[in-house]
Design a protein around this motif. Structure first.
Motif, PDB file in Angstrom:
ATOM      1  N   ALA A  88      11.947  -3.316   5.687  1.00  0.00           N
ATOM      2  CA  ALA A  88      12.739  -4.104   4.731  1.00  0.00           C
ATOM      3  C   ALA A  88      11.910  -4.464   3.502  1.00  0.00           C
ATOM      4  CB  ALA A  88      13.267  -5.371   5.400  1.00  0.00           C
ATOM      5  N   MET A  89      10.632  -4.784   3.692  1.00  0.00           N
ATOM      6  CA  MET A  89       9.776  -5.088   2.547  1.00  0.00           C
ATOM      7  C   MET A  89       9.656  -3.883   1.625  1.00  0.00           C
ATOM      8  SD  MET A  89       6.719  -7.198   4.420  1.00  0.00           S
ATOM      9  CE  MET A  89       6.882  -8.941   4.843  1.00  0.00           C
ATOM     10  N   LEU A  90       9.555  -2.702   2.219  1.00  0.00           N
ATOM     11  CA  LEU A  90       9.457  -1.489   1.415  1.00  0.00           C
ATOM     12  C   LEU A  90      10.794  -1.159   0.763  1.00  0.00           C
ATOM     13  CD1 LEU A  90       7.396   0.654   0.638  1.00  0.00           C
ATOM     14  CD2 LEU A  90       8.131   1.980   2.633  1.00  0.00           C
ATOM     15  N   ARG A  91      11.879  -1.398   1.481  1.00  0.00           N
ATOM     16  CA  ARG A  91      13.215  -1.156   0.914  1.00  0.00           C
ATOM     17  C   ARG A  91      13.430  -2.002  -0.335  1.00  0.00           C
ATOM     18  NH1 ARG A  91      15.838   2.828   1.309  1.00  0.00           N
ATOM     19  NH2 ARG A  91      15.676   2.836   3.593  1.00  0.00           N
ATOM     20  N   GLU A  92      12.952  -3.227  -0.314  1.00  0.00           N
ATOM     21  CA  GLU A  92      13.100  -4.099  -1.478  1.00  0.00           C
ATOM     22  C   GLU A  92      12.344  -3.535  -2.680  1.00  0.00           C
ATOM     23  OE1 GLU A  92      12.343  -8.801  -2.656  1.00  0.00           O
ATOM     24  OE2 GLU A  92      12.095  -8.106  -0.591  1.00  0.00           O
ATOM     25  N   ARG A  93      11.162  -2.944  -2.425  1.00  0.00           N
ATOM     26  CA  ARG A  93      10.370  -2.383  -3.513  1.00  0.00           C
ATOM     27  C   ARG A  93      10.884  -1.015  -3.945  1.00  0.00           C
ATOM     28  NH1 ARG A  93       6.725  -5.347  -0.383  1.00  0.00           N
ATOM     29  NH2 ARG A  93       5.028  -6.392  -1.509  1.00  0.00           N
ATOM     30  N   LEU A  94      11.358  -0.226  -2.968  1.00  0.00           N
ATOM     31  CA  LEU A  94      11.767   1.164  -3.224  1.00  0.00           C
ATOM     32  C   LEU A  94      13.162   1.397  -2.651  1.00  0.00           C
ATOM     33  CD1 LEU A  94       8.431   2.879  -2.080  1.00  0.00           C
ATOM     34  CD2 LEU A  94       9.081   2.304  -4.434  1.00  0.00           C
ATOM     35  N   PRO A  95      14.207   0.955  -3.339  1.00  0.00           N
ATOM     36  CA  PRO A  95      15.563   1.057  -2.780  1.00  0.00           C
ATOM     37  C   PRO A  95      15.973   2.479  -2.423  1.00  0.00           C
ATOM     38  CG  PRO A  95      15.532  -0.369  -4.717  1.00  0.00           C
ATOM     39  CD  PRO A  95      14.202   0.283  -4.658  1.00  0.00           C
ATOM     40  N   GLY A  96      15.439   3.479  -3.141  1.00  0.00           N
ATOM     41  CA  GLY A  96      15.869   4.849  -2.892  1.00  0.00           C
ATOM     42  C   GLY A  96      15.020   5.624  -1.914  1.00  0.00           C
ATOM     43  N   ALA A  97      14.011   5.004  -1.321  1.00  0.00           N
ATOM     44  CA  ALA A  97      13.122   5.726  -0.407  1.00  0.00           C
ATOM     45  C   ALA A  97      13.813   6.037   0.911  1.00  0.00           C
ATOM     46  CB  ALA A  97      11.855   4.913  -0.160  1.00  0.00           C
ATOM     47  N   ARG A  98      13.399   7.141   1.548  1.00  0.00           N
ATOM     48  CA  ARG A  98      13.852   7.452   2.901  1.00  0.00           C
ATOM     49  C   ARG A  98      12.788   6.937   3.860  1.00  0.00           C
ATOM     50  NH1 ARG A  98      15.375  13.669   2.769  1.00  0.00           N
ATOM     51  NH2 ARG A  98      13.914  13.604   1.036  1.00  0.00           N
ATOM     52  N   ILE A  99      13.180   5.998   4.704  1.00  0.00           N
ATOM     53  CA  ILE A  99      12.225   5.264   5.534  1.00  0.00           C
ATOM     54  C   ILE A  99      12.608   5.424   6.999  1.00  0.00           C
ATOM     55  CG2 ILE A  99      11.228   3.000   6.035  1.00  0.00           C
ATOM     56  CD1 ILE A  99      12.078   2.166   3.179  1.00  0.00           C
ATOM     57  N   GLY A 100      11.649   5.867   7.808  1.00  0.00           N
ATOM     58  CA  GLY A 100      11.836   5.951   9.247  1.00  0.00           C
ATOM     59  C   GLY A 100      10.894   4.998   9.959  1.00  0.00           C
ATOM     60  N   ALA A 120       0.824  -1.204   0.000  1.00  0.00           N
ATOM     61  CA  ALA A 120       0.000   0.000   0.000  1.00  0.00           C
ATOM     62  C   ALA A 120       0.861   1.258   0.000  1.00  0.00           C
ATOM     63  CB  ALA A 120      -0.932  -0.010   1.215  1.00  0.00           C
ATOM     64  N   VAL A 121       1.961   1.230   0.757  1.00  0.00           N
ATOM     65  CA  VAL A 121       2.860   2.381   0.776  1.00  0.00           C
ATOM     66  C   VAL A 121       3.533   2.549  -0.587  1.00  0.00           C
ATOM     67  CG1 VAL A 121       4.891   3.406   1.853  1.00  0.00           C
ATOM     68  CG2 VAL A 121       3.260   2.114   3.247  1.00  0.00           C
ATOM     69  N   ALA A 122       4.025   1.446  -1.156  1.00  0.00           N
ATOM     70  CA  ALA A 122       4.706   1.518  -2.449  1.00  0.00           C
ATOM     71  C   ALA A 122       3.778   2.063  -3.538  1.00  0.00           C
ATOM     72  CB  ALA A 122       5.226   0.135  -2.842  1.00  0.00           C
ATOM     73  N   ASP A 123       2.504   1.726  -3.454  1.00  0.00           N
ATOM     74  CA  ASP A 123       1.549   2.221  -4.451  1.00  0.00           C
ATOM     75  C   ASP A 123       1.376   3.735  -4.368  1.00  0.00           C
ATOM     76  OD1 ASP A 123       1.120  -0.338  -5.362  1.00  0.00           O
ATOM     77  OD2 ASP A 123      -0.718  -0.657  -4.210  1.00  0.00           O
ATOM     78  N   GLN A 124       1.554   4.301  -3.182  1.00  0.00           N
ATOM     79  CA  GLN A 124       1.327   5.734  -2.989  1.00  0.00           C
ATOM     80  C   GLN A 124       2.610   6.566  -3.086  1.00  0.00           C
ATOM     81  OE1 GLN A 124      -1.689   6.980  -2.713  1.00  0.00           O
ATOM     82  NE2 GLN A 124      -2.722   4.990  -2.580  1.00  0.00           N
ATOM     83  N   TRP A 125       3.757   5.938  -2.950  1.00  0.00           N
ATOM     84  CA  TRP A 125       5.020   6.669  -2.837  1.00  0.00           C
ATOM     85  C   TRP A 125       5.387   7.374  -4.135  1.00  0.00           C
ATOM     86  CZ3 TRP A 125       9.936   6.300  -5.105  1.00  0.00           C
ATOM     87  CH2 TRP A 125      10.977   6.965  -4.418  1.00  0.00           C
ATOM     88  N   ARG A 126       5.917   8.600  -3.987  1.00  0.00           N
ATOM     89  CA  ARG A 126       6.468   9.349  -5.112  1.00  0.00           C
ATOM     90  C   ARG A 126       7.880   9.794  -4.755  1.00  0.00           C
ATOM     91  NH1 ARG A 126       1.215  12.693  -5.493  1.00  0.00           N
ATOM     92  NH2 ARG A 126       2.472  14.375  -4.585  1.00  0.00           N
ATOM     93  N   GLU A 127       8.691  10.033  -5.748  1.00  0.00           N
ATOM     94  CA  GLU A 127      10.069  10.451  -5.531  1.00  0.00           C
ATOM     95  C   GLU A 127      10.108  11.660  -4.593  1.00  0.00           C
ATOM     96  OE1 GLU A 127      14.015   9.945  -5.705  1.00  0.00           O
ATOM     97  OE2 GLU A 127      12.668   8.754  -6.954  1.00  0.00           O
TER      98      GLU A 127
END
Length: 726
Positions: free
Chosen positions: A150-162, A127-134
């Motif tokens: 980690a699941m989101l990191r795999e989908r979005l390697p360049g995202a800033r995640i807290g 759900a997060v990956a579907d909404q995320w924008r650069e």
């Protein structure tokens, strides 16, 4: 600046079916909903979470609910009743909650439900990956979603995640009881920034990461799979101005006066009915107070509010029965026709009623057995604009790290807790007001809005400060091109480290013998036309000879001190007399005696102190002390002190793996050299390579090598690729 995507188990609203199937949306008033309201509005972001049980809504009503949520930038993640039962009530609250609160005895005989927990976390990540924008920031909350980073990191390697954990992180000895401990740590380490309420929780997490997954840890950061994960202390606050204003309202002041009209001092407990809150021990301490100080009977009362919680969970039903029994016993022993020692309310209170009790109380008792923060303590302080009142606080609440002016207690020590209750009732007014003034300054100055701003600012700075280190594995296309070049070379020389490159590290050096698959791979590479294979290791020549002597390989032992050409005999580099060896060996023996699990490896010219089997934290501390000691002792000697992966080695200066390059080149036959290694000693090998060679580093440590693979498995796969047709 991008948006802020907030991710939590629950949305800050609850959607449910009202009368006639109509959609009802109720706003939440909890600390997280309050704290995140500002960033949610200011950064124009989205809030992603479970909206509540939608199964009672028709299809049309669900569409209406989605539309109304979208108006407020809320993104629902629907969950079935079975998923809530197994992911939320099951794994999250029957497994993680008790364990993180040091109640391991409450774990069921079989830990189950992780498969559903994993599946729901994957749905949140999707759900997060579907909404995320650069440019967007992602802030994930709490123990229900520990796999999402980690699941989101795999989908979005360049995202800033807290990620922020709102409950305690337990000591590594407790955390390691979880069967899925490594998976949860790996999940959290997908974040760029991990936030905790206290520095103690940070230390516990870093210790678990070191001990259980071998992550390299420093004070405020962890190196993990080519990235740097920041660790931060962000003690959560409350909407202090709101509580202060409500406490000053005429309505609340009138209700507070009514509570005080009875004339007896009030001890107040406000808790969710949860076994972590220590209500039973608080009641026992109150009973001990009445027993030890009979003069207080008929002159004090305990008002205990227990807010119902998880009533469909057996452990909570049993807890209610225990509390009811204790209250009944104390009443039976001490109550009189005109006085009840305890006023017990099993229900939630409206905010004005709650704050009126805070205003009326002589002391508030916040005595959990373990708590991440405990916002009741801060609510009480904010609700006392009169500057009076005493806070009694458990030292095992996260708030104790901030609220030093409270009277701190160990809730497990019932008798001492009773005496602190007595002190709270008899504290002189000037001391009460001095303590409260300091508490109010801290609580009002560090509210929930400041907490949210601080975390978001830290997450924004991760990118600007270069939080990611350039140690990620090379892109597959880049590595494939390099290997294709090696396959096409008429002559190829392979210079391969052993430990950490071809085999994983073992508890002791002698346990890292080559497996049959590795021997077969090396045999096949050596038989490849135009190919020479050299093993370049820090190990003793006896070990290399025993393991690889029958293979047609070049062998280089003790970092190049010894060399055996393919089909030849062992020869050593001349070295000066090692006067330093005996005193250093004595020092190493002393450290070995003091560090259980450590061993000494004696080589021809060098010495190595291994602490892989020692306690990770103690071993690392001992290694630092040993390194400082040896550096001072040997500063005039021609030796080097080399820290490695849980090993510290002393070797003669000038003897390093770079020597193997000259031997591999031989008469200058124009071979393309490919070197592969994982630690500091392999940097000498890489530095000696002629221009045009290929250097491949294994693992996440910094390196001069232009190419990088993740681990031993990837290193072997790359070597196997060389056997494919050119």
């Amino acid at each position: 600046m991008g948006r802020l995507l907030i991710v939590s188990n629950r949305l800050p609203v609850t959607v449910k079916a009202g009368r006639g199937g109509a959609v009802e949306i109720q706003l939440s008033t909890g600390g997280l909903a309050t704290g995140m309201k500002g960033p949610h509005e200011r950064l124009g972001g989205l809030w992603i979470g479970w909206p509540g049980d939608l199964e009672g809504l028709s299809a049309a009503a669900r569409d209406e609910a989605d539309a109304r949520l979208a108006e407020h930038r809320l993104v629902p993640v629907p969950l079935s009743a079975d998923e809530i039962a197994r992911y939320y009530e099951g794994y999250s609250n029957a497994i993680l909650w008790p364990l993180f609160h040091y109640s391991a005895a409450r774990l069921p005989p079989e830990v189950s439900g992780f498969d559903v927990y994993e599946r729901v976390n994957a749905r949140f990540a999707g759900a997060v990956a579907d909404q995320w924008r650069e440019g967007d920031l992602v802030w994930i909350h709490d123990y229900q979603l520990m796999l999402v980073p980690a699941m989101l990191r795999e989908r979005l390697p360049g995202a800033r995640i807290g990620f922020f954990l709102h409950i305690p992180f337990p000591s590594s000895e407790i955390f390691r009881l979880l069967p899925q401990r490594e998976r949860l740590l790996e999940g959290l380490l997908g974040a760029d920034l991990l936030g905790f309420h206290t520095s103690t929780f940070v230390r516990h997490f870093a210790s678990s990461a070191l001990r259980l997954v071998g992550a390299t840890t420093e004070v405020d950061r962890v190196r993990w799979r080519g990235r740097e994960v920041r660790l931060g202390v962000f003690p959560m606050g409350i909407d202090a101005a709101h509580f202060d204003a409500l406490a000053r309202s005429p309505e609340v002041e009138e209700r507070a006066r009514a509570h005080r009209a009875e004339g007896t001092p009030i001890l107040l407990g406000i808790d969710r009915l949860d076994y972590t809150k220590g209500i039973q021990r608080r009641l026992l301490a109150y009973e001990a107070l009445l027993r030890a100080h009979p003069e207080l009977r008929k002159k004090v009362r305990l008002v205990q509010v227990a807010v119902p919680s998880r009533e469909n969970v057996e452990a909570y039903r049993e807890l209610r029965d225990e509390v009811d029994a204790l209250v009944g016993r104390i009443h039976g022993e001490y109550a009189t026709p005109g006085w009840s020692p305890i006023h017990y309310l099993y229900r939630g209170l409206a905010p004005p009623d709650l704050v009126a009790l805070y205003r009326a109380a002589d002391a508030v008792l916040v005595t959990p057995l373990r708590d991440g923060m405990n916002l009741v303590a801060k609510e009480f302080v904010a609700a006392r604009p009169d500057g009076d009142g005493v806070l009694v606080l458990s030292e095992f609440a996260g708030a104790a790290a901030e609220l030093a002016e409270a009277l701190l207690v160990n809730p497990y020590d019932v008798e001492h807790t009773a005496e602190v209750f007595h002190r709270a009732l008899t504290l002189p007014e000037d001391e009460r007001r001095t303590r409260m003034a300091l508490l109010r300054e801290r609580v009002l100055g560090h509210d929930v809005h400041g907490w949210a701003r601080a975390f978001v600012a830290a997450l924004e700075q991760v990118e600007a400060a270069g939080g990611r280190v350039e140690t990620a594995p090379s892109p597959p296309a880049v590595l494939r091109a390099a290997l294709a070049r090696a396959r096409a070379a008429p002559r190829l020389g392979l210079l391969l480290d052993y430990d950490g490159t071809l085999v994983p590290f073992a508890p002791t050096p002698d346990l890292a013998a080559p497996d049959p698959a590795l021997l077969e791979l090396l045999r096949a590479l050596a038989a490849r036309p135009g190919t020479q294979v050299h093993l370049v290791s820090g190990r003793r020549r006896e070990s290399l000879q025993r393991w690889f002597g029958a293979l047609p390989l070049g062998l280089h032992a003790e970092h190049g001190l010894w060399a055996r050409p393919r089909g030849g005999t062992w020869q050593a580099v001349p070295i000066p007399e090692a006067r330093w060896r005996a005193p250093v060996l004595g020092i190493l023996r002393g450290f070995t005696d003091r560090t259980p699990g450590s061993i000494i490896e004696e080589k021809t010219a060098g010495l190595a102190w291994h602490y892989r089997s020692a306690d990770p934290e103690y071993g690392a501390a001992q290694a630092k002390e040993l390194s400082l000691h040896l550096t001072e002792l040997l500063r005039e000697e021609p030796v080097e002190i080399l820290p490695g992966d849980r090993v510290l080695e002393v070797r003669p200066r000038g003897v390093d793996k770079g020597r193997a390059v000259g031997l591999a080149l031989g008469a200058g036959d124009g071979s393309l050299l490919v070197a592969m290694g994982d630690d500091r000693t392999d940097e000498d090998l890489f530095a000696a390579l002629p221009e045009g060679s290929l250097a491949i580093h294994v693992g996440p440590a910094p390196s001069r090598a232009a190419l990088r693979v993740a681990d031993v498995r990837a290193a072997r796969a790359a070597l196997a690729d060389l056997l494919s047709p050119a």
